[in-house]
Scaffold this motif. Structure first.
Motif, mmCIF file in Angstrom:
data_model
loop_
_atom_site.group_PDB
_atom_site.id
_atom_site.type_symbol
_atom_site.label_atom_id
_atom_site.label_comp_id
_atom_site.label_asym_id
_atom_site.label_seq_id
_atom_site.Cartn_x
_atom_site.Cartn_y
_atom_site.Cartn_z
ATOM 1 N N PHE A 1 44.339 48.605 47.112
ATOM 2 C CA PHE A 1 44.371 47.759 45.910
ATOM 3 C C PHE A 1 44.040 48.561 44.663
ATOM 4 O O PHE A 1 43.071 49.307 44.630
ATOM 5 N N TYR B 1 40.160 49.262 51.454
ATOM 6 C CA TYR B 1 40.203 48.436 50.243
ATOM 7 C C TYR B 1 40.603 49.261 49.024
ATOM 8 O O TYR B 1 41.499 48.899 48.269
ATOM 9 N N GLU C 1 42.747 45.176 40.242
ATOM 10 C CA GLU C 1 42.777 44.009 41.129
ATOM 11 C C GLU C 1 41.570 43.958 42.067
ATOM 12 O O GLU C 1 41.504 43.098 42.935
ATOM 13 N N ARG C 2 40.634 44.886 41.899
ATOM 14 C CA ARG C 2 39.497 44.965 42.816
ATOM 15 C C ARG C 2 38.206 44.503 42.171
ATOM 16 O O ARG C 2 37.975 44.707 40.986
ATOM 17 N N TYR D 1 42.116 39.286 49.767
ATOM 18 C CA TYR D 1 42.543 40.646 50.099
ATOM 19 C C TYR D 1 42.918 40.704 51.574
ATOM 20 O O TYR D 1 42.202 40.187 52.431
#
Length: 176
Positions: free
Chosen positions: A22, A18, A26-27, A72
């Motif tokens: 990203f 993750y 955007e997380r 995601y």
């Protein structure tokens, strides 16, 4: 390719993919995502598994009538280029036979990662996930809304992102 619920022993591997895939803007915080799954049974953190090995991640939302939203989706960097992304999208189409919708970064920009953005967009299109006529502006970015069927639209998208507390402004793609 299988989509399986994320188990606690896989949290660190999921989180590593993750954070690599990203940008910070955007997380969500990982623990916040975990909490959202506990608060809302429609939100899922899943792992992509090939040959009993975790090869990617998926954060997705179940919508009504066998539809879904993909927030995601990523494969491990060292696993890319092996056809796993296409297999993952095929598995998502099985999971959401009436269609799913996702975001892909806006292309034709001056962004430093423009080549990557175009490659991602083409990847989705090659795998049957087509651009809609809508752009979403949220979390500081601009995204094409792409969908696996025409049965899912921006209203489904807005319903899904509301579950995450994301606010978006939508606009139509300008004709060339």
């Amino acid at each position: 390719m299988q989509i399986k619920p994320l188990e606690q022993q896989d949290w660190s591997a999921w989180q590593a993919i993750y954070e690599e895939a990203f940008p910070i803007a955007e997380r969500f915080d990982f623990e916040e995502l975990v909490n959202l799954t506990h608060e809302n049974a429609k939100i899922h953190l899943s792992k992509l598994v090939e040959n009993d090995q975790l090869v990617g991640l998926l954060c997705h939302v179940d919508l009504s009538d066998q539809k879904g939203f993909i927030l995601y989706f990523a494969t491990q960097a060292q696993q890319r280029g092996r056809g796993l992304g296409g297999k993952a999208l095929a598995a998502m189409k099985e999971l959401y036979p009436a269609g799913f919708i996702l975001e892909s970064e806006l292309t034709e920009t001056t962004a430093e990662n423009e080549t990557q953005r175009q490659a991602r967009f083409r990847f989705y299109e090659r795998n049957g996930v087509k651009a809609s006529d809508t752009i979403s502006h949220n979390m500081g970015g601009d995204f094409h809304l792409m969908r696996s069927t025409t049965d899912i639209d921006s209203n489904h998208y807005l319903e899904a992102i509301d579950m995450f507390g994301i606010v978006a402004k939508l606009s139509k793609v300008e004709s060339k």
